[in-house]
Write a protein that holds these residues in place. Structure first.
Motif, PDB file in Angstrom:
ATOM      1  N   ARG A   2      -7.145  81.681  13.341  1.00  0.00           N
ATOM      2  CA  ARG A   2      -7.352  82.941  12.609  1.00  0.00           C
ATOM      3  C   ARG A   2      -6.770  84.102  13.407  1.00  0.00           C
ATOM      4  O   ARG A   2      -6.732  84.086  14.620  1.00  0.00           O
ATOM      5  CB  ARG A   2      -8.846  83.209  12.421  1.00  0.00           C
ATOM      6  CG  ARG A   2      -9.556  82.278  11.506  1.00  0.00           C
ATOM      7  CD  ARG A   2     -11.031  82.690  11.353  1.00  0.00           C
ATOM      8  NE  ARG A   2     -11.674  83.207  12.553  1.00  0.00           N
ATOM      9  CZ  ARG A   2     -12.186  82.474  13.531  1.00  0.00           C
ATOM     10  NH1 ARG A   2     -12.147  81.182  13.457  1.00  0.00           N
ATOM     11  NH2 ARG A   2     -12.757  83.034  14.587  1.00  0.00           N
ATOM     12  N   GLU A   3      -6.392  85.142  12.693  1.00  0.00           N
ATOM     13  CA  GLU A   3      -5.903  86.349  13.364  1.00  0.00           C
ATOM     14  C   GLU A   3      -7.014  87.366  13.561  1.00  0.00           C
ATOM     15  O   GLU A   3      -6.949  88.184  14.471  1.00  0.00           O
ATOM     16  CB  GLU A   3      -4.775  86.978  12.551  1.00  0.00           C
ATOM     17  CG  GLU A   3      -3.516  86.137  12.541  1.00  0.00           C
ATOM     18  CD  GLU A   3      -2.391  86.810  11.802  1.00  0.00           C
ATOM     19  OE1 GLU A   3      -2.403  88.048  11.664  1.00  0.00           O
ATOM     20  OE2 GLU A   3      -1.490  86.083  11.353  1.00  0.00           O
ATOM     21  N   ARG A   4      -8.017  87.326  12.686  1.00  0.00           N
ATOM     22  CA  ARG A   4      -9.099  88.310  12.751  1.00  0.00           C
ATOM     23  C   ARG A   4     -10.417  87.633  13.095  1.00  0.00           C
ATOM     24  O   ARG A   4     -10.652  86.488  12.712  1.00  0.00           O
ATOM     25  CB  ARG A   4      -9.242  89.020  11.402  1.00  0.00           C
ATOM     26  CG  ARG A   4      -8.036  89.869  11.065  1.00  0.00           C
ATOM     27  CD  ARG A   4      -8.091  90.404   9.674  1.00  0.00           C
ATOM     28  NE  ARG A   4      -9.382  91.011   9.394  1.00  0.00           N
ATOM     29  CZ  ARG A   4      -9.569  91.973   8.521  1.00  0.00           C
ATOM     30  NH1 ARG A   4      -8.577  92.436   7.819  1.00  0.00           N
ATOM     31  NH2 ARG A   4     -10.770  92.466   8.310  1.00  0.00           N
ATOM     32  N   PRO A   5     -11.304  88.346  13.785  1.00  0.00           N
ATOM     33  CA  PRO A   5     -12.638  87.790  14.042  1.00  0.00           C
ATOM     34  C   PRO A   5     -13.415  87.640  12.732  1.00  0.00           C
ATOM     35  O   PRO A   5     -13.116  88.301  11.731  1.00  0.00           O
ATOM     36  CB  PRO A   5     -13.302  88.853  14.922  1.00  0.00           C
ATOM     37  CG  PRO A   5     -12.213  89.737  15.396  1.00  0.00           C
ATOM     38  CD  PRO A   5     -11.113  89.649  14.393  1.00  0.00           C
ATOM     39  N   PRO A  29     -14.965  97.744  10.348  1.00  0.00           N
ATOM     40  CA  PRO A  29     -14.569  96.903  11.479  1.00  0.00           C
ATOM     41  C   PRO A  29     -13.380  96.018  11.092  1.00  0.00           C
ATOM     42  O   PRO A  29     -13.206  95.665   9.920  1.00  0.00           O
ATOM     43  CB  PRO A  29     -15.810  96.060  11.755  1.00  0.00           C
ATOM     44  CG  PRO A  29     -16.539  96.027  10.462  1.00  0.00           C
ATOM     45  CD  PRO A  29     -16.246  97.349   9.792  1.00  0.00           C
ATOM     46  N   ARG A  30     -12.595  95.688  12.073  1.00  0.00           N
ATOM     47  CA  ARG A  30     -11.423  94.828  11.843  1.00  0.00           C
ATOM     48  C   ARG A  30     -11.881  93.375  11.985  1.00  0.00           C
ATOM     49  O   ARG A  30     -11.808  92.788  13.071  1.00  0.00           O
ATOM     50  CB  ARG A  30     -10.327  95.174  12.832  1.00  0.00           C
ATOM     51  CG  ARG A  30      -9.755  96.553  12.580  1.00  0.00           C
ATOM     52  CD  ARG A  30      -8.720  96.936  13.631  1.00  0.00           C
ATOM     53  NE  ARG A  30      -8.256  98.284  13.406  1.00  0.00           N
ATOM     54  CZ  ARG A  30      -8.721  99.355  14.046  1.00  0.00           C
ATOM     55  NH1 ARG A  30      -9.671  99.221  14.946  1.00  0.00           N
ATOM     56  NH2 ARG A  30      -8.237 100.555  13.789  1.00  0.00           N
ATOM     57  N   CYS A  31     -12.378  92.835  10.869  1.00  0.00           N
ATOM     58  CA  CYS A  31     -12.891  91.470  10.860  1.00  0.00           C
ATOM     59  C   CYS A  31     -12.951  90.986   9.424  1.00  0.00           C
ATOM     60  O   CYS A  31     -12.705  91.741   8.485  1.00  0.00           O
ATOM     61  CB  CYS A  31     -14.283  91.412  11.494  1.00  0.00           C
ATOM     62  SG  CYS A  31     -15.540  92.308  10.554  1.00  0.00           S
ATOM     63  N   GLU A  32     -13.305  89.726   9.297  1.00  0.00           N
ATOM     64  CA  GLU A  32     -13.536  89.142   7.979  1.00  0.00           C
ATOM     65  C   GLU A  32     -15.019  88.809   7.861  1.00  0.00           C
ATOM     66  O   GLU A  32     -15.494  87.872   8.505  1.00  0.00           O
ATOM     67  CB  GLU A  32     -12.695  87.881   7.802  1.00  0.00           C
ATOM     68  CG  GLU A  32     -12.862  87.249   6.441  1.00  0.00           C
ATOM     69  CD  GLU A  32     -12.038  85.986   6.285  1.00  0.00           C
ATOM     70  OE1 GLU A  32     -12.357  85.208   5.365  1.00  0.00           O
ATOM     71  OE2 GLU A  32     -11.102  85.763   7.073  1.00  0.00           O
ATOM     72  N   THR A  59     -14.703  85.313  17.613  1.00  0.00           N
ATOM     73  CA  THR A  59     -13.333  85.733  17.883  1.00  0.00           C
ATOM     74  C   THR A  59     -12.351  84.665  17.402  1.00  0.00           C
ATOM     75  O   THR A  59     -12.732  83.495  17.227  1.00  0.00           O
ATOM     76  CB  THR A  59     -13.112  85.972  19.391  1.00  0.00           C
ATOM     77  OG1 THR A  59     -13.179  84.719  20.073  1.00  0.00           O
ATOM     78  CG2 THR A  59     -14.134  86.949  19.960  1.00  0.00           C
ATOM     79  N   PRO A  60     -11.090  85.031  17.218  1.00  0.00           N
ATOM     80  CA  PRO A  60     -10.097  84.018  16.835  1.00  0.00           C
ATOM     81  C   PRO A  60     -10.003  82.872  17.841  1.00  0.00           C
ATOM     82  O   PRO A  60      -9.692  81.741  17.474  1.00  0.00           O
ATOM     83  CB  PRO A  60      -8.787  84.816  16.766  1.00  0.00           C
ATOM     84  CG  PRO A  60      -9.222  86.199  16.411  1.00  0.00           C
ATOM     85  CD  PRO A  60     -10.525  86.385  17.166  1.00  0.00           C
TER      86      PRO A  60
END
Length: 132
Positions: A2-5, A29-32, A59-60
């Protein structure tokens, strides 16, 4: 990879879902965000028991943070002034307070706005014992 947490939360809990939706709108937040009920927990190296009791930041690379540290990591990934709050939450004296506040909220989420009796986390049992 994955690129995003991932922000793994209890999708059956109205309070948790509302908190995540608020975070998506206001904190960004920068996440999924994903409910644990629709996540392959084994692939993440997370037990169902842990996912039922705390929000998780994965985390990725596969590092897992839970509870207040997961919230702090989400804040650290956000734009604006939110990372300052996240950084403060990671400092030792404030981290202890954040952990205590997180445990208090988590234990009472079924009593909070948006919460229902279904939001109550199941009681933890000692290792090797089943609930009666």
């Amino acid at each position: 990879m994955r690129e995003r947490p991932l922000l793994v939360y209890d999708g059956d809990c109205g309070f948790c879902t509302s908190a995540v939706r608020f975070g998506e709108r206001r904190v960004r937040p920068r996440c999924e965000p994903v409910p644990w009920q629709f996540t392959d927990l084994d692939a993440l190296g997370v037990t169902t028991d842990r996912a039922e009791h705390e929000v998780l930041w994965v985390t990725p690379a596969g590092t897992v943070y839970g509870g207040a540290r997961a919230v702090a990591k989400a804040l650290l990934s956000a734009p604006g002034a939110w990372p300052l709050l996240g950084a403060l939450m990671m400092l030792r004296p404030l981290r202890w307070a954040a952990d205590g506040l997180y445990r208090l909220v988590a234990a009472n989420r079924h009593r909070l706005p948006g919460g229902t009796p279904a939001c109550a986390a199941p009681p933890r049992t000692p290792r090797g014992r089943t609930p009666s």
